[in-house]
Design a protein around this motif. Structure first.
Motif, PDB file in Angstrom:
ATOM      1  N   THR A  54      37.092  39.914  40.669  1.00  0.00           N
ATOM      2  CA  THR A  54      36.952  41.144  41.450  1.00  0.00           C
ATOM      3  C   THR A  54      37.755  42.234  40.766  1.00  0.00           C
ATOM      4  O   THR A  54      38.924  42.034  40.426  1.00  0.00           O
ATOM      5  CB  THR A  54      37.451  40.927  42.889  1.00  0.00           C
ATOM      6  OG1 THR A  54      36.708  39.855  43.471  1.00  0.00           O
ATOM      7  CG2 THR A  54      37.242  42.170  43.731  1.00  0.00           C
ATOM      8  N   LEU A  55      37.096  43.346  40.545  1.00  0.00           N
ATOM      9  CA  LEU A  55      37.741  44.482  39.878  1.00  0.00           C
ATOM     10  C   LEU A  55      38.171  45.519  40.899  1.00  0.00           C
ATOM     11  O   LEU A  55      37.489  45.723  41.902  1.00  0.00           O
ATOM     12  CB  LEU A  55      36.765  45.148  38.907  1.00  0.00           C
ATOM     13  CG  LEU A  55      36.200  44.300  37.783  1.00  0.00           C
ATOM     14  CD1 LEU A  55      35.137  45.089  37.037  1.00  0.00           C
ATOM     15  CD2 LEU A  55      37.293  43.860  36.844  1.00  0.00           C
ATOM     16  N   GLY A  67      34.286  46.336  41.981  1.00  0.00           N
ATOM     17  CA  GLY A  67      33.074  45.526  41.935  1.00  0.00           C
ATOM     18  C   GLY A  67      33.404  44.140  41.436  1.00  0.00           C
ATOM     19  O   GLY A  67      34.569  43.721  41.464  1.00  0.00           O
ATOM     20  N   ARG A  68      32.383  43.436  40.970  1.00  0.00           N
ATOM     21  CA  ARG A  68      32.576  42.062  40.520  1.00  0.00           C
ATOM     22  C   ARG A  68      32.000  41.856  39.126  1.00  0.00           C
ATOM     23  O   ARG A  68      31.060  42.529  38.725  1.00  0.00           O
ATOM     24  CB  ARG A  68      31.875  41.099  41.479  1.00  0.00           C
ATOM     25  CG  ARG A  68      32.459  41.130  42.874  1.00  0.00           C
ATOM     26  CD  ARG A  68      31.625  40.340  43.830  1.00  0.00           C
ATOM     27  NE  ARG A  68      30.365  41.061  44.030  1.00  0.00           N
ATOM     28  CZ  ARG A  68      29.419  40.680  44.856  1.00  0.00           C
ATOM     29  NH1 ARG A  68      29.547  39.578  45.548  1.00  0.00           N
ATOM     30  NH2 ARG A  68      28.316  41.380  44.990  1.00  0.00           N
ATOM     31  N   ILE A  69      32.603  40.879  38.448  1.00  0.00           N
ATOM     32  CA  ILE A  69      32.087  40.410  37.163  1.00  0.00           C
ATOM     33  C   ILE A  69      32.025  38.889  37.255  1.00  0.00           C
ATOM     34  O   ILE A  69      33.012  38.240  37.600  1.00  0.00           O
ATOM     35  CB  ILE A  69      32.998  40.818  35.991  1.00  0.00           C
ATOM     36  CG1 ILE A  69      33.003  42.322  35.826  1.00  0.00           C
ATOM     37  CG2 ILE A  69      32.544  40.141  34.700  1.00  0.00           C
ATOM     38  CD1 ILE A  69      33.901  42.809  34.717  1.00  0.00           C
ATOM     39  N   TRP A  70      30.854  38.348  36.975  1.00  0.00           N
ATOM     40  CA  TRP A  70      30.697  36.903  36.918  1.00  0.00           C
ATOM     41  C   TRP A  70      30.849  36.468  35.470  1.00  0.00           C
ATOM     42  O   TRP A  70      30.333  37.117  34.559  1.00  0.00           O
ATOM     43  CB  TRP A  70      29.332  36.488  37.458  1.00  0.00           C
ATOM     44  CG  TRP A  70      29.216  36.759  38.918  1.00  0.00           C
ATOM     45  CD1 TRP A  70      29.571  35.938  39.950  1.00  0.00           C
ATOM     46  CD2 TRP A  70      28.718  37.953  39.531  1.00  0.00           C
ATOM     47  NE1 TRP A  70      29.330  36.543  41.152  1.00  0.00           N
ATOM     48  CE2 TRP A  70      28.806  37.787  40.925  1.00  0.00           C
ATOM     49  CE3 TRP A  70      28.221  39.163  39.030  1.00  0.00           C
ATOM     50  CZ2 TRP A  70      28.406  38.766  41.825  1.00  0.00           C
ATOM     51  CZ3 TRP A  70      27.822  40.137  39.926  1.00  0.00           C
ATOM     52  CH2 TRP A  70      27.914  39.922  41.310  1.00  0.00           C
ATOM     53  N   ARG A  71      31.547  35.358  35.264  1.00  0.00           N
ATOM     54  CA  ARG A  71      31.842  34.895  33.910  1.00  0.00           C
ATOM     55  C   ARG A  71      31.079  33.604  33.650  1.00  0.00           C
ATOM     56  O   ARG A  71      31.343  32.577  34.272  1.00  0.00           O
ATOM     57  CB  ARG A  71      33.342  34.692  33.756  1.00  0.00           C
ATOM     58  CG  ARG A  71      34.074  36.016  33.966  1.00  0.00           C
ATOM     59  CD  ARG A  71      35.543  35.884  34.002  1.00  0.00           C
ATOM     60  NE  ARG A  71      35.975  35.116  35.162  1.00  0.00           N
ATOM     61  CZ  ARG A  71      37.237  35.066  35.560  1.00  0.00           C
ATOM     62  NH1 ARG A  71      38.169  35.715  34.904  1.00  0.00           N
ATOM     63  NH2 ARG A  71      37.583  34.365  36.609  1.00  0.00           N
ATOM     64  N   VAL A  82      28.569  39.091  33.470  1.00  0.00           N
ATOM     65  CA  VAL A  82      27.523  39.748  34.246  1.00  0.00           C
ATOM     66  C   VAL A  82      28.213  40.770  35.141  1.00  0.00           C
ATOM     67  O   VAL A  82      29.000  40.412  36.013  1.00  0.00           O
ATOM     68  CB  VAL A  82      26.701  38.744  35.076  1.00  0.00           C
ATOM     69  CG1 VAL A  82      25.618  39.474  35.861  1.00  0.00           C
ATOM     70  CG2 VAL A  82      26.074  37.682  34.175  1.00  0.00           C
ATOM     71  N   PHE A  83      27.924  42.034  34.887  1.00  0.00           N
ATOM     72  CA  PHE A  83      28.588  43.154  35.551  1.00  0.00           C
ATOM     73  C   PHE A  83      27.762  43.733  36.678  1.00  0.00           C
ATOM     74  O   PHE A  83      26.552  43.878  36.545  1.00  0.00           O
ATOM     75  CB  PHE A  83      28.782  44.319  34.563  1.00  0.00           C
ATOM     76  CG  PHE A  83      29.702  44.044  33.433  1.00  0.00           C
ATOM     77  CD1 PHE A  83      31.035  44.359  33.538  1.00  0.00           C
ATOM     78  CD2 PHE A  83      29.236  43.496  32.251  1.00  0.00           C
ATOM     79  CE1 PHE A  83      31.901  44.123  32.470  1.00  0.00           C
ATOM     80  CE2 PHE A  83      30.079  43.268  31.185  1.00  0.00           C
ATOM     81  CZ  PHE A  83      31.425  43.581  31.303  1.00  0.00           C
TER      82      PHE A  83
END
Length: 196
Positions: A54-55, A67-71, A82-83
């Motif tokens: 979580t950013l 927002g979120r970034i999936w790794r 994935v941004f």
């Protein structure tokens, strides 16, 4: 009246409890389906929805509230990020995106998740609405990197860049192209920190 209120409240609480888990599973499945449109499921083996960061506010991605970034990882090694991103400058307002950027800096895919662009004119940025089903407009980002395409070329052709657009609808593709360029640049500069 008190008895009615108590019974109604009990029914509402029961309904909420009975539906909470199925709704959460359905939302997770939809989220994963969208991610898998920009990142092939065979390319990673981790539980992607659990490997999320979580950013906070991230203006580089157009996310003033975060927002979120999936790794994505395979055998423990980084595969892609994935941004969530927002192009704030669409013709009719913000355009929400999901963008996959590989560990090697290549764009894996781009999907528009929400927009209010003019139907039949600027909405071709969304592959579901693009009339060219054989080669949707957003597919031209796939495979591009900063190593093969300098940042100053991440523009629509009308602005001296690399990316096509359709006559009469330049603002929407310009906004998406700029957002994708910012995401690729962010992935490049923050790569190591984002995978930790």
């Amino acid at each position: 009246m008190l008895a009615f209120t108590l019974v109604f409240t009990g029914l509402m609480a029961g309904t909420y409890e009975a539906t909470r888990e199925p709704i959460a599973r359905s939302a997770a499945a939809e989220q994963l389906r969208l991610i898998n449109e920009v990142l092939p499921p065979a390319s990673y083996d981790n539980t992607l929805l659990n490997d999320v960061r979580t950013l906070g506010a991230t203006p580089e991605l157009g996310l003033p509230k975060g927002g979120r970034i999936w790794r994505a990882r395979k055998n423990g090694q980084p595969v892609a990020l994935v941004f969530e991103a927002i192009a704030p400058d669409g013709y009719a307002g913000a355009i929400k995106l999901v963008i996959a950027v590989g560990a090697d800096g290549r764009v894996g895919g781009v999907r528009v998740t929400d927009h209010h662009e003019t139907p039949g004119l600027g909405d071709y940025i969304d592959p579901k609405k693009d009339k060219n089903k054989a080669s949707p407009w957003v597919e031209q980002f796939v495979g591009k990197t900063l190593a093969t395409l300098p940042l100053e070329r991440w523009k629509v052709k009308k602005d001296g860049g690399e990316f096509n657009y359709r006559t009469g609808a330049t603002i929407s593709p310009r906004a998406v192209t700029n957002a994708v360029a910012r995401a690729v640049q962010y992935a490049s500069t923050q790569r190591d920190a984002l995978y930790q």
